[in-house]
Motif scaffolding. Sequence first.
Motif, short mmCIF file in Angstrom:
data_model
loop_
_atom_site.label_atom_id
_atom_site.label_comp_id
_atom_site.label_asym_id
_atom_site.label_seq_id
_atom_site.Cartn_x
_atom_site.Cartn_y
_atom_site.Cartn_z
N VAL A 38 0.85 -1.20 0.00
CA VAL A 38 0.00 0.00 0.00
C VAL A 38 0.88 1.25 0.00
CG1 VAL A 38 -1.74 1.31 1.30
CG2 VAL A 38 -1.89 -1.19 1.21
N GLU A 63 2.60 1.86 -3.34
CA GLU A 63 1.66 2.37 -4.34
C GLU A 63 1.33 3.85 -4.09
OE1 GLU A 63 -0.53 0.64 -6.72
OE2 GLU A 63 0.71 -1.15 -6.70
N LEU A 64 1.19 4.18 -2.81
CA LEU A 64 0.86 5.57 -2.49
C LEU A 64 2.03 6.50 -2.81
CD1 LEU A 64 -1.23 5.21 0.81
CD2 LEU A 64 -2.05 5.52 -1.52
N ILE A 82 1.93 7.48 -6.29
CA ILE A 82 1.00 8.59 -6.52
C ILE A 82 1.70 9.91 -6.21
CG2 ILE A 82 -1.04 9.73 -5.59
CD1 ILE A 82 -2.46 7.32 -5.49
N ASP A 83 2.45 9.90 -5.08
CA ASP A 83 3.17 11.12 -4.70
C ASP A 83 4.10 11.55 -5.83
OD1 ASP A 83 1.91 11.32 -2.31
OD2 ASP A 83 3.48 10.34 -1.14
N GLU A 114 3.80 10.85 -9.01
CA GLU A 114 2.98 11.36 -10.12
C GLU A 114 2.55 12.80 -9.85
OE1 GLU A 114 -0.47 8.88 -10.48
OE2 GLU A 114 0.75 7.07 -10.70
N ASP A 115 2.33 13.09 -8.56
CA ASP A 115 1.78 14.39 -8.19
C ASP A 115 2.84 15.49 -8.18
OD1 ASP A 115 -0.51 13.01 -7.89
OD2 ASP A 115 -0.51 13.01 -5.70
N GLU A 116 4.12 15.05 -8.21
CA GLU A 116 5.17 16.08 -8.12
C GLU A 116 5.33 16.83 -9.43
OE1 GLU A 116 8.54 14.02 -6.65
OE2 GLU A 116 7.72 13.96 -4.63
#
Lengths: 810, 69
Positions: B57, B60-61, B64-65, B67-69
């Motif tokens: 988990v 995977e999170l 996301i971080d 991707e968000d940068e």
Amino acid sequence: MSKNKIKSINITGIRGVREELTLSPDKKSILIYGDNGTGKSSITDALEWFYNDSIEHLTGEEVGGKGKNALRNVFLNSSDEAKIEIKYSNSQLDNEKSITSLLKTFNSNSSKEFAEYFGQSQSENLILRYRDLVQFIIATKGDKLKHLQNIIGFSQVQELRSLLKLVGGRIARGIKAGGYSNKRSAQQAILLESLGQNITSSKQFFETVLKVIEPLKLGKEIKSFKDVKTALKSIETNEETKIVEQIAFHNKVADTLTSLETEISNIHNQYKDYYESYIALRKDADKINKLQLLALLSEGLKVLKKDIVKDNFCPLCQQEKDKLKLAQELNQRVDDLREIKAEQDKLNEECEELTKALRNNYTIVSSLLKEKHLSEKENEETKKKIEKIQNSIKEIGEDLKKDVFSSEPLKEFSNIKIDDKEIKEVIDIAKAKSKTLSDSIKGNLKLQIHTKLSRALDAYLAHKKLEREEEILTKQQVTFEALYSDFIKRQEEALQGFLTMFSDEINSYYVEMNPNEKVEDIKLVPIKDKNDELSGITIEYTFYSERQTPPVALLSESHINCLGLAFFLASVKAFNKENEFFVLDDVISSFDSTHRTRFIRLLVNKFNDYQIILLTHEKDFFDIVSSEAKRKNWLITSLSWTAEKGTSFETPLVDLRTKIEGKFKAKNIDGLGNDIRRYAERQLKQIAFNVEASVPFRYNDRNEERMMNELLSSVQGKVNKQSPTDLKTKNNIDSIMASPILIGNKTSHDNTFKENINDLEVFWEDVKKLILTFYCSEDKCKSFVAMKNFDNVNNKIRCNCGTMSYEWKK
Amino acid sequence: MTMNNKIKSGKDVIDDFFAEIYNILTADKKTVDALVELHGQGKLSDKNVQNTLDTIVQKELKEIDKEDE
């Protein structure tokens, strides 16, 4: 490689064995007779300790040390070692295990091969005692399942099954307790407030951000989060820093408590459910009382299983009670209580989840309380209210520590609920302050957009993360459910296959011991609980054409013991992979003679490949087995016990004769008279038996204890009557009876007679002469004259070959 | 007696399960990979499984971080 058999067992200083006791079966089966108190069980105890490092029937609070405290012979000096050495058909496994007075144990064989053998042997069925016979039969359904799963290596299967269920369940509860939907809604509310609309995708978020920053004419494209962050950076300003910080602080208070509000709502619902189950269980006083009895009943069951109470009475109330039935009743009650216990366990699980949720929220509130702005005077009221919320959470946590047995019950929901109005109030205050501050910078468009945008970005990223987290957890949950479902199918198929084959084996052994007794088709049947979970195994059988269960309800003690034996024997064949021997210690006590004969025939016919060490204290059984066992080349021996030596085997006649002659050679008269008498007594028993000389009646176990005088008189009387002209004149019984060595057993009693070597020599010569009068020592014969060889034509009693014969009246 | 050889031991049941675990269609590959690995290492305990799932988990999170940068 063939399985292991025992070549020899050497025991010293263990239980009743003081001096060295050597048993050399050399891979053959052996029948050992020993009256009560002669130390038969010392052999079994030593073997049990050798393999298990403990002795089950000695394990308890009073003995302690897994029975090791009572292992060493009480007469041993502290420097003496107690030990058991076993030599096997595979000599690489030979091992001596010893125990010091400090109860330290040592194994002489440190090889990997022995370690592997030893590890495997610990799970094999090697020893069966009378007290353990019915353990499986009367065990609870759950214990039966556990026992069988252990011996077929299914304990690991059960562990994996439980693991899959446990983890799957935990993930599902985690998703529920995580309140993902509520949390996402809270973030959407912030987005709505900041951006004026809900956001369902990153693309929509970027488009909305572009619209929000449009008035600033930044001329930037917004196609990624990086672009959003760059835009935010470009409109960042040092103006009004304090106000910006305060707006962020109030927003944080409002956002955190908004999220908490939904969490608290979940906690309230969970608490209501838990409280309901808690009060329901607590209100049922009967269940609560019964639950408190579980420990007592389980302990009582242990006492019965260990056979601590020897007679048929209840150890608690001291009333007469059939032990087997009592154990069965206790098993049933323990089984029933386990169902109530399962309710309690479920309740505990709910309590644990609730406590966990409270702990998480307590941490969130604690972290919020660390905000530096809360120390400012203007936020004093907010701080107090947040602290109050924190205390309410703590209070519920404290109250949850009360279990169903607590004198005070849990507080009712209305008395414990966290005041959500107060939370709302704090949220409203924070929002209002944030708005006022935002309004104060209304003229500053850049600052206003920056504040909105950064809050919206945080909310959207949090929303996105929550969505992803729930998605991953849901995948894991679905996976574990699918794995569990596949696995139980495999386990149940394999278990059913095993139970079918194993039941057939048990049935065949039982029916062989009890033919035509209307008990047929014995089956071990798996049973499931209300959740369709495998919860136990029961024994079913057909009795007068009706299916029945459990066995104790209809079968006699003897039949239940037969079932126990059948179960053990089936287990030996099914599961013993390393060893081809087993020990049966006094297992037929409740059998009648017919069942005993069938049992021994079952052993010699169906277990002929196995080495069996069969111990008994019952002379009848010993006689039955002796005749059957001799035909199959078993060894037969007897145990005796003396204070000096402890347990020892009776010396074989040939060894006793060698010992006597050795003493004459060494002119050693110490105990010589006794040795000669023992030798003579044993030979006279044979003579008396063969000429059918009658001796006064005695009960079975005392029949062996005939003194020499008694036997001599009896043989003489018979001979004088039946052979007055022949054998009467040829025997020397008179001179033996007149011997000073014999009169009053002078060498073994405290009197003034001093034996000398000459008297003993004369006595020995007389004994040998008497034996040779009745015994044909021709190589081809070596038998006593016997009535079975009576010559009807010539009226003579003869030896087997006919070389020796005497006149004998019909 | 051949009963000994006919009985499927606990080990057989577990081995068969892991040999065919990838055939379970609704199972997530990453989760199954982790279980297979733990089983292979003889470390299939509640604590280890839970830690591994948590790691999945978190990993995977973190993705996301990134991707968000």
